[in-house]
Design a protein around this motif. Structure first.
Motif, PDB file in Angstrom:
ATOM      1  N   TYR A 212      36.906  92.315  21.592  1.00  0.00           N
ATOM      2  CA  TYR A 212      35.521  92.236  22.047  1.00  0.00           C
ATOM      3  C   TYR A 212      34.904  93.619  22.264  1.00  0.00           C
ATOM      4  N   THR A 242      35.653  87.867  18.045  1.00  0.00           N
ATOM      5  CA  THR A 242      35.612  86.522  18.624  1.00  0.00           C
ATOM      6  C   THR A 242      36.936  86.234  19.319  1.00  0.00           C
ATOM      7  N   ALA A 243      36.941  85.203  20.140  1.00  0.00           N
ATOM      8  CA  ALA A 243      38.150  84.841  20.878  1.00  0.00           C
ATOM      9  C   ALA A 243      39.289  84.482  19.940  1.00  0.00           C
ATOM     10  N   GLN A 289      33.272  85.969  27.703  1.00  0.00           N
ATOM     11  CA  GLN A 289      34.269  86.595  26.844  1.00  0.00           C
ATOM     12  C   GLN A 289      35.517  86.988  27.639  1.00  0.00           C
ATOM     13  N   ALA A 292      37.421  83.853  27.690  1.00  0.00           N
ATOM     14  CA  ALA A 292      37.806  83.324  26.388  1.00  0.00           C
ATOM     15  C   ALA A 292      39.047  84.001  25.830  1.00  0.00           C
ATOM     16  N   TYR A 433      33.158  81.448  22.162  1.00  0.00           N
ATOM     17  CA  TYR A 433      34.060  81.544  23.309  1.00  0.00           C
ATOM     18  C   TYR A 433      34.275  80.215  24.022  1.00  0.00           C
TER      19      TYR A 433
END
Length: 442
Positions: A212, A242-243, A289, A292, A433
């Protein structure tokens, strides 16, 4: 597409805390001999018993190899390690604050911290305090070193790690050993044999890669030289930040364990705030985030969480400089980190509430395209932890295995249910997330 199952118990208090929202978030939002596997969950004779299981290091039973961890209660199925990489256990106020956020362990810290205060607050360490009595029972493990693969050449690095492993031999200390590595250890730039040799020097391993926050996600596909399994579900420039990428990093570490034929715990290393840096391009995390990255790691079988809470150089992200975000959130309540620290507390408590389920051996099952899942079973219920496997939002359809008798799905922490029709149910994932935890009767 990743699929797992787990079972749970009464989770009311923990899930109430979990469901309480924070600003801007969604409401859920030298290897030792391996222990014998724990007994399989007791379920109906026709429920899930034919499904294969994931490779298993033993879960909580793993810690029974180490006298200090066993005495400290780490083998209790309701315990889950949640640590700070370098915390601030130097005051009663900070110890109480960290504990209120669900932290139970300090990986590193000031050796001048009071061992009596750490014990009084029920916390654990992986480092020694200067005033600790002989055989101090709150130090359950030993940190060997950090990012040796990025600081040494291979021959010198491996020799260094073997020397440290011998100095902290669990057979003599009663404490497990832990090391963290750079993300380079799971790339094609490092031979698998070296990764295996490095992992073999510690009982517990982790890899740091802060998708992130770091600018590497903006540099293009050519720089993302991850090993398989990302060839089938790759980390690309489009989905890097992204997660789902955090889950793939856990998978790559599992490949190292599989190659060396040793099942041992892997810990996740999420960050509270952006790590910052002088090269530019670093980004700040939002509260969603923060949570996540933990859920994605748990879905991919993380056996512990170690929060990295430092940001020594934040010139690109609102100058949010911190040596320990948890301490600064308590003392200064800076706008750039207070919501992120609160989010860490929410996910910590949610994981703790679900620990009796997370600490069971997962089942292998493919729920369907685009799903990233973990399946467990406990006390007559199946549990599905779910996110998307590619960072793409939208609806996902879950095809259930045989043996699940329930007609509805309870979405934990969200105060809603979903009807099962034809052995399937559908749910929405509004953001990359987004995560859901489902419970279904067996």
């Amino acid at each position: 597409m990743r699929v797992r199952y787990f079972t749970t118990m009464a989770l009311t208090l923990g899930l109430l805390f979990w469901a309480s929202t924070i600003p801007g978030t969604e409401p859920r939002t030298t290897a030792l001999p391996q222990p014998e596997p724990t007994a399989a969950p007791v379920v109906r004779a026709d429920a899930l018993h034919e499904l294969p299981r994931i490779p298993w290091e033993g879960g909580p039973a793993y810690w029974k190899q180490f006298t200090k961890a066993t005495a400290a209660g780490w083998s209790d199925p309701s315990f889950f390690p949640i640590a700070i990489w370098y915390g601030s256990p130097g005051s009663d106020a900070q110890l109480a604050y960290d504990k209120s956020l669900g932290i139970n362990t300090y990986v590193q810290g000031n050796p001048d911290a009071s061992s009596a205060a750490i014990a009084a607050h029920g916390m654990f360490t992986l480092f020694a305090t200067k005033d600790a009595p002989a055989g101090w029972d709150r130090q359950v493990g030993s940190v060997l070193d950090d990012e040796v693969d990025g600081r040494y050449d291979p021959v010198a690095g491996l020799a260094h790690m073997k020397q440290l492993a011998a100095q902290h031999d669990p057979a003599a200390t009663g404490r497990f050993t832990y090391s963290n590595w750079t993300s380079g250890i799971v790339t094609y730039d490092v031979p698998m044999q070296l990764s295996m040799d490095y992992f073999g020097t510690a009982n517990v391993n982790s890899v740091d890669q802060y998708f992130y926050a770091v600018p590497q996600c903006d540099w293009g596909d050519g720089t993302l030289r991850w090993r398989t399994p990302t060839e089938q579900n790759p980390i690309t420039q489009a989905n890097c930040r992204t997660a789902s990428s955090y889950g793939k990093i856990m998978q790559l570490q599992q490949e190292i364990n599989a190659a060396r034929g040793v099942q041992a715990p892997l810990w996740a290393l999420p960050t509270v705030i952006s790590t910052g840096g002088s090269t530019g391009g670093y980004k700040q995390l939002g509260p969603e985030q923060v949570q996540a990255q933990v859920w994605a790691s748990i879905i991919h079988e993380a056996r512990g969480i170690v929060w990295f809470s430092q940001s020594p150089d934040q010139q690109d992200v609102n100058d949010c400089i911190s040596g320990d975000a948890f301490q600064d959130a308590r003392i200064h309540s800076a706008a750039c980190l207070k919501d992120q620290v609160a989010a860490a507390g929410v996910v910590n408590h949610a994981i703790t509430a679900l620990a009796p389920i997370i600490n069971t051996q997962s089942y292998v099952w493919d729920f369907g395209q685009g799903t990233d899942t973990m399946l467990k079973a406990k006390d007559g219920s199946a549990y599905i932890f779910a996110m998307t496997d590619d960072g793409i939002t939208g609806t996902r359809t879950f095809t259930l295995p045989g043996g699940i008798a329930g007609s509805t799905v309870e979405v934990l922490g969200e105060n809603r249910t979903i009807h099962i029709q034809g052995g399937k149910f559908t749910d929405a994932f509004a953001n990359e997330y987004t995560h859901h935890v489902y419970r279904i009767s067996l």
